[in-house]
Scaffold this motif. Structure first.
Motif, PDB file in Angstrom:
ATOM      1  N   GLU A  75       3.463  11.160   7.047  1.00 56.58           N
ATOM      2  CA  GLU A  75       2.736  10.148   7.818  1.00 56.58           C
ATOM      3  C   GLU A  75       2.744  10.496   9.305  1.00 56.58           C
ATOM      4  OE1 GLU A  75       2.845   5.348   7.813  1.00 56.58           O
ATOM      5  OE2 GLU A  75       4.631   6.318   8.630  1.00 56.58           O
ATOM      6  N   ASP A  83       0.836  -1.205   0.000  1.00 53.44           N
ATOM      7  CA  ASP A  83       0.000   0.000   0.000  1.00 53.44           C
ATOM      8  C   ASP A  83       0.874   1.260   0.000  1.00 53.44           C
ATOM      9  OD1 ASP A  83      -2.330  -1.471  -0.028  1.00 53.44           O
ATOM     10  OD2 ASP A  83      -2.685  -1.315   2.140  1.00 53.44           O
ATOM     11  N   TYR A  93       7.686  11.146   2.702  1.00 57.95           N
ATOM     12  CA  TYR A  93       6.547  10.282   3.012  1.00 57.95           C
ATOM     13  C   TYR A  93       6.441  10.025   4.509  1.00 57.95           C
ATOM     14  CZ  TYR A  93       3.704   6.193   3.731  1.00 57.95           C
ATOM     15  OH  TYR A  93       2.746   5.335   4.226  1.00 57.95           O
ATOM     16  N   GLN A 131       2.450   1.601  -3.459  1.00 53.53           N
ATOM     17  CA  GLN A 131       1.453   2.132  -4.398  1.00 53.53           C
ATOM     18  C   GLN A 131       1.247   3.628  -4.194  1.00 53.53           C
ATOM     19  OE1 GLN A 131      -0.694   0.427  -6.803  1.00 53.53           O
ATOM     20  NE2 GLN A 131      -1.215   2.528  -7.369  1.00 53.53           N
ATOM     21  N   GLU A 132       1.158   4.047  -2.946  1.00 54.80           N
ATOM     22  CA  GLU A 132       0.901   5.455  -2.640  1.00 54.80           C
ATOM     23  C   GLU A 132       2.021   6.363  -3.129  1.00 54.80           C
ATOM     24  OE1 GLU A 132       0.127   8.345   1.267  1.00 54.80           O
ATOM     25  OE2 GLU A 132       0.038   6.149   1.467  1.00 54.80           O
TER      26      GLU A 132
END
Length: 425
Positions: A420, A348, A416, A351-352
């Protein structure tokens, strides 16, 4: 501290993406990696490859940068193919624009990149003569079964499809995704520099000579201290290729077949082509496919490199993209928890980060194709068409695509993680 669950990873394909993934994942002590390559021994087909800032960034992370040497590209000339007159719109065009901080763009033999990466792959990880014929989802938390042409099988928790633009992994995950032949065919060869030294009128700086239905490309591929080989490519834009033809990559081409596509070029180009030994040319008929919305599947399979974005080399930086994919996937696995959803969570994240990156590339190409098509409709004369085409190279070198050619994949990962963490506050 809870011990991490051991993870088995199968990588399909031994190109730059597969090798880069093997290097990055092998650094994680809880990951067991096997790379399956269909060739009987290490090999790389093609001629030269461009190594720019984005590629250097990831090669340093993989410990392979020192092993890659080639010719500094510097100023890349754009020429009218019929006259040889320079037609650059700025001082340096395309991804070969010089850098000031030690990241000079080079053109190198593909074999040198391959060798530098192979040197960093731990012993025993690669299995040769392993052509994948099918893969099967064997259930939740049970991994993927791989079946090879030699009759052997393997099971892995995670499969990485690094098997190129004709990826069997992609075809299995997304059977409705279809490739098409583009009509764009490249004829490539490497020849000794010594064989053209008598051609004193031919400019041997890196450059493109643009014709109406193709272009001619010349570049050195060795460091100045060597200067052993140079690369020649004849690109034809309107080839007719049988859609069912499968052997479209690196097949032998005769001199006659290549010369038949160079009638409009400057006499200096034609004279250069006469020195190519018969049997040296290799033909690469290009295929491409639409953008994939997902570059993962079954919560246990990832697509990287050309398998995930069949762009047919549109940006000349495919090796860098593939290595970036593998490095990000390794970071995502390292970042996830020890639960049974570790692989799913990592995919995931992958993909992000990488999905929108490739969608942005497709969007750029769509806009460029529309602009060039409009120019060709409005301007029937040769000079206008060539100027419009060369304008694209000006865009490539003008900073508009720094998000590609200067991409810092390590910074992408840090961004990233920071985002997050910020979302959790």
């Amino acid at each position: 501290m809870v011990a991490r669950k051991q993870l088995s990873v199968a990588i399909i394909g031994g190109g730059p993406g597969g090798l880069g993934s093997a290097i990055a994942l092998s650094e994680l002590p809880y990951v067991s990696v096997t790379l399956y390559e269909q060739a009987p021994e290490p090999r790389e087909v093609g001629a030269g490859i461009s190594i720019g800032r984005n590629a250097w960034n990831v090669l340093h992370l993989l410990g392979a940068a020192e092993g890659v040497k080639g010719a500094k590209k510097g100023h890349s000339w754009q020429r009218n193919g019929r006259t040889g007159e320079p037609a650059n719109l700025d001082a340096a065009s395309g991804p070969g624009k010089p850098e000031e901080d030690g990241y000079a763009a080079i053109r190198a033999r593909r074999t040198r990149l391959q060798a530098a990466l192979l040197e960093q792959v731990p012993t025993g990880i690669i299995q040769f003569n392993k052509k994948l014929v099918s893969l099967h989802d064997i259930g939740e938390n049970k991994g993927v079964r791989l079946v090879f042409k030699d009759g052997t099988e393997a099971i892995a928790d995670l499969v990485i499809g690094a098997d190129g633009i004709r990826s069997i992994v992609r075809r299995t995950l997304f059977p409705d995704h279809k490739l098409h032949v583009t009509g764009n065919t490249a004829f490539r060869v490497l020849i000794p520099v010594s064989s053209i030294e008598h051609l004193t009128q031919f400019p041997t700086s890196t450059g493109w000579w643009h014709g109406l239905n193709g272009h001619f490309y010349f570049s050195h591929v060795d460091d100045e201290s060597e200067r052993e080989l140079c690369e020649i490519t004849v690109r034809s834009y309107n080839e007719t290729v049988d859609p069912e033809r499968t052997a479209t990559w690196a097949i032998p081409a005769t001199n006659e077949r290549v010369l038949a596509r160079t009638g409009e070029y400057d006499p200096r180009v034609k004279e250069l082509l006469q020195v190519i030994p018969e049997g040296s040319w290799r033909e690469f008929a290009m295929v491409a496919g639409p953008c994939l919305q997902d570059i993962k599947g079954w919560d246990k399979v990832a697509l990287i490199g050309d398998a995930s974005h069949p762009l047919s080399g549109a940006f000349g930086s495919g090796a860098a993209f593939a290595m970036e994919d593998g490095w990000i996937l390794a970071r995502a696995i390292e970042h996830t928890t020890t639960s049974d959803t570790t692989v799913k969570d990592a995919l995931d994240i992958f993909q992000e980060i990488r999905g929108p990156y490739y969608e942005r590339m497709y969007d750029f190409l769509d806009k460029r194709r529309d602009a060039l098509g409009k120019t060709r409709e409005e301007n029937a004369d040769f000079d206008s068409i060539i100027r419009a085409r060369i304008a694209v190279f000006g865009v490539l070198g003008g900073g508009a695509l720094d998000w590609i050619y200067k991409n810092d994949i390590k910074q992408t990962w840090h961004d990233y993680v920071a985002a997050e963490q910020g979302a959790k506050l």
